[in-house]
Design a protein around this motif. Sequence first.
Motif: not given
Length: 568
Positions: A10-11, A301, A402
């Motif tokens: 994530s992020g 991501e 995230t």
Amino acid sequence: MSIIHNPIISGMAPDPSIIRVGGDYYIATSTFHWNPAIQIFHSTNLANWGLLTQVLKHDEVNLRGTNTPAGIWAPHLSFDKKTNKYWLAYSHMQNMAGREFNADSFAMWADDIKGPWSKPIYLTSIGFDPSLFHDQDGRHYLSILEWESRVGYQAPGHIVIAEVDLNNGNIIGGWHSVTTGFTTRGCVEAPQLYRHNDYYYLMLASGGTGYAHGIEMGRSKNIFGPYEPNPTNEPILTSSPHHLFSLGDPDAGHFEMYNPLSKIQKAGHGSLVQTPEDEWYIAHLMSRPLPNTKLNPLGRETGLQKMVWDSRGWLTMVDGSNLAKSTVESPKSVQIAEQKPADSDVQDDFHEVTFDNHFMTPYRMQASSWVNTAESPNHLRIYGGNSFFSQVNPSIMATRATSLNYTVQTSIEFQPHHFSQSAGLGLYYDANNWLYARICPSEKEDSRVLRILQAKLGERHDYKFSEVSIPEGPLQLKLIYHSGNVLFQYQSNGSKCWSTIREAFDATYLSDEGVNGEPGEIGGFTGLFNFIGATDAFQHKSFADFEYYKVSNLDNSIIERIIEKADK
């Protein structure tokens, strides 16, 4: 067999380059204007990933003055089985003005994925997104996008391939121009070579890194081509399967290609990996917009899709479509009890000599001269640097956002004496776009106040009418991020309640589409960060001591209850 949920990282984790060595999987991702540069994540089951290390962390690169979204682009990981060496190729994008896109590309090697890595070996400045292919006969090949800047020629250019001497980076026998793409989406980049059975396969990112993004593929029995396109003449993986003709278009957002039926957007720029059981997956970039918008604060991501080779020797998604999915089957031999979001929560109490390796710094390198845990035991001491508008020496320690719902909390000891001195907590995209709750002197410089400062599209907004007087001693700060809205709270020493500084901010502009882009284009593609930091444009001698740093990603319902309580 279990189910893997996307994203797997994530992020900000774009342009994923995945390899497997034995039972270990590794992914390298882009980092742009952030140090230390080039993140490497690790997994043993393709579902649960953790940040392992960064590669460029010893002054190998100078990112001061980098304009968004230049910097370190598209690292490519590979493993040479003949020498048992890890290789990493990357581009340092230095200029994008005038659509010249000036980049230098390098390669590095290591005997261990965690390093030490060799000094960068210069490869070329012909374009960007280099990748290395180690053939069965021991020869090595470099593929890259040759950037086209001439008027009237196919943009953005040709994919070119050359044999390369990895001892010195020299090109052997010249460049071979092989394709401008295998579909009509255009904007091809990120070439990667694979060998399967009797063919060389060339995988490309296409359609620009916006809503038309995708992955396309061609094959040849000769590494220099000619390459035949996938017979569908469409991407083999995308979030938007509808046909698009965009040859010659710039790398635009293609907002018309947004797919309202897909939970993940912008799927593209991927790389291929084979499991020990001969199953195949593509790791690819993807985005998750804020609800009911086309704004992506988390940037691009990393997602994952399962692939198969069909009877004709072409790679396709396991369900026969080309639509990227939010869930994917794990390898048959893998049973996943729980898929943990990669590096979702971050907490550091600064009790160790080294701080958490998730911390990154824009533009400047991290150095003990301005950030350390040695001078104030059990604290992270940050010396004030330039204002946060600076692309040279901002004193910022940040971690990737995230989730679309989370809190960030810290405790600060700080005593400012000059109006330019401050310390606090906030959200950061780049030098032109951030939001900062800071301890600073009052107008008369005889007491401390808590005040919010904002950079929005390069303009400065100081919310002095909502400032709060604060007592001496440590101060706890908290931000609550809820689907693009941000609420700042504080708690002084001895207090048991959180107080709200002012009403929530609309921070949706802190997104890839919300920063300084041209109409119809994506202004950035780096993603949102949470940060603690300090400024001092007086003598650079003041410092703030941070007792802890904590990021908690929460369910939407929990965040809503926290905000409801704050409103009361």
